[in-house]
Write a protein that holds these residues in place. Structure first.
Motif, PDB file in Angstrom:
ATOM      1  N   ARG A   2     136.392 -10.537  94.170  1.00  0.00           N
ATOM      2  CA  ARG A   2     134.970 -10.431  94.491  1.00  0.00           C
ATOM      3  C   ARG A   2     134.284  -9.437  93.562  1.00  0.00           C
ATOM      4  N   LYS A   3     133.026  -9.743  93.298  1.00  0.00           N
ATOM      5  CA  LYS A   3     132.270  -8.913  92.375  1.00  0.00           C
ATOM      6  C   LYS A   3     132.097  -7.495  92.902  1.00  0.00           C
ATOM      7  N   ASN A   4     132.005  -7.337  94.231  1.00  0.00           N
ATOM      8  CA  ASN A   4     131.767  -6.019  94.808  1.00  0.00           C
ATOM      9  C   ASN A   4     133.043  -5.321  95.242  1.00  0.00           C
ATOM     10  N   SER A   5     134.208  -5.808  94.774  1.00  0.00           N
ATOM     11  CA  SER A   5     135.469  -5.149  95.106  1.00  0.00           C
ATOM     12  C   SER A   5     135.491  -3.768  94.484  1.00  0.00           C
ATOM     13  N   ARG A   6     136.187  -2.850  95.141  1.00  0.00           N
ATOM     14  CA  ARG A   6     136.280  -1.495  94.627  1.00  0.00           C
ATOM     15  C   ARG A   6     137.624  -0.895  94.979  1.00  0.00           C
ATOM     16  N   ASP A 193     126.835   1.894 100.000  1.00  0.00           N
ATOM     17  CA  ASP A 193     127.266   3.212  99.553  1.00  0.00           C
ATOM     18  C   ASP A 193     126.999   4.266 100.620  1.00  0.00           C
ATOM     19  N   LEU A 194     127.741   5.355 100.520  1.00  0.00           N
ATOM     20  CA  LEU A 194     127.521   6.477 101.420  1.00  0.00           C
ATOM     21  C   LEU A 194     126.185   7.141 101.105  1.00  0.00           C
ATOM     22  N   ASP A 231     124.332  17.778 102.950  1.00  0.00           N
ATOM     23  CA  ASP A 231     124.779  16.970 101.809  1.00  0.00           C
ATOM     24  C   ASP A 231     126.050  16.190 102.105  1.00  0.00           C
ATOM     25  N   ALA A 232     126.590  16.275 103.328  1.00  0.00           N
ATOM     26  CA  ALA A 232     127.786  15.500 103.680  1.00  0.00           C
ATOM     27  C   ALA A 232     127.477  14.016 103.570  1.00  0.00           C
ATOM     28  N   MET A 233     128.398  13.257 103.008  1.00  0.00           N
ATOM     29  CA  MET A 233     128.182  11.828 102.767  1.00  0.00           C
ATOM     30  C   MET A 233     128.762  11.012 103.918  1.00  0.00           C
ATOM     31  N   ILE A 234     127.931  10.137 104.494  1.00  0.00           N
ATOM     32  CA  ILE A 234     128.356   9.293 105.606  1.00  0.00           C
ATOM     33  C   ILE A 234     127.860   7.866 105.363  1.00  0.00           C
ATOM     34  N   PRO A 235     128.443   6.878 106.038  1.00  0.00           N
ATOM     35  CA  PRO A 235     127.907   5.515 105.924  1.00  0.00           C
ATOM     36  C   PRO A 235     126.497   5.451 106.498  1.00  0.00           C
TER      37      PRO A 235
END
Length: 328
Positions: A2-6, A193-194, A231-235
């Protein structure tokens, strides 16, 4: 592919634990195949592990260190880089240790490199399958939130509340319309993205401000976020759906309304979030299907694996949702 695989998050303890378990499972299967008779299984597995574990540990350390660089590569480009890295580590390790092990148990270097390639490919494919299994939860989250926003219960009442303010309080009505526009803008965005915790808090405040227009004094909000890491990153869309549940299932059924308490703190490199609302089972006008909770759990698992959790509890007259995520 898939194109959006990571890539999986190679800084995540849960990811490393899964890699350890998968590779050691292959070692167990290999030991079973090489044990003649079966009573020799433990000795064979021990000797195999002596060769496999150092390679595995070195590989995990290298992947941990190289993850920021690997994550910048295209997914298709990062796959051969990881496989070549594993082949290199295997080649060096077997060149050093193979003279000290039984040739019946330890394969020659070309075969060892081939086995490493196969196992590495299987592990990467497993994580890709896992990501593809949970990725629909991201799109589903946006759809569920959008459906909630256009629910007549919310939309019509919000519009009526704005209309009632246009003449008497035009500035407040304008702010409410801007909040509605911002909500739709976020919900229609690609939420893969987060995002910073402060951004999610701002969205939640806008949502609660709209609900406050129609519920007025029946809705009170107690923000306990003085010690939160902004600044904590969350969904994205983690807190807002839970606040919507708190309003819909907790506040609305009560004639006098109640107070929603949001508490966010950072302890031991973890962000702890809780949302608490009044709960009266006798006046619970809609039982719900817990889809929001299920969706959030899936997205937490996708982003943070075992390092995040979501739990609920009922204590007295209050229903509370607890979320734990690593402080990134």
């Amino acid at each position: 592919m898939r194109k959006n695989s990571r890539l999986p998050n190679l800084h995540n303890f849960g990811i490393h634990l899964r890699i350890l378990l998968i590779v050691n499972l292959f070692a167990v299967l290999a030991a079973l195949l090489l044990s003649h008779p079966l009573s020799q299984f433990f000795n064979v597995f021990t000797e195999l592990s002596t060769a496999v574990q150092p390679i595995l540990i070195i590989s995990l350390l290298c992947l941990y260190g190289l993850y920021p660089w690997l994550n910048k590569l295209d997914y298709r480009a990062s796959m051969p880089v990881i496989i070549l890295l594993e082949i290199g580590i295997t080649y060096l390790a077997f060149s050093l240790v193979s003279p000290y092990f039984s040739p019946e148990l330890i394969p020659d270097i070309p075969r060892a490199c081939l086995l490493t390639t196969i196992v590495t490919a299987i592990v990467l494919y497993y994580f890709n399958l896992q990501q593809r299994a949970y990725s629909p939860a991201i799109a589903e989250a946006r759809l569920q939130a959008l459906q909630a926003r256009i629910r007549p219960h919310f939309l019509f009442n919000s519009i009526n509340a704005v209309l009632s303010l246009i003449r008497s309080q035009p500035k407040r009505a304008e702010t409410a319309l801007e909040d509605m526009a911002d909500l739709f803008r976020v919900l229609m965005a690609d939420n893969r993205d987060l995002v910073p915790l402060a951004q999610e808090i701002a969205l939640s405040r806008q949502y609660l401000a709209l609900e406050k227009l129609r519920l007025e004094d029946r809705l009170n909000v107690n923000w306990q976020i003085e010690h939160m890491p902004p600044d904590a990153m969350i969904p994205p869309l983690i807190l807002q759906p839970l606040l919507e549940n708190a309003v819909y299932h907790g506040i609305e059924p009560l004639a006098d309304g109640g107070e929603i308490t949001i508490q966010i703190v950072c302890k031991h490199k973890e962000v702890l979030m809780s949302i608490s609302n009044p709960f009266n089972p006798d006046k619970h006008h809609h039982t719900g299907n817990k889809m929001a909770l299920k969706n959030i759990k899936e997205r937490l698992l996708l982003h943070f694996d075992l390092e995040a959790s979501l739990k609920t509890d009922i204590a007295g007259q209050y229903y509370t949702v607890h979320i734990r995520v690593p402080h990134q």
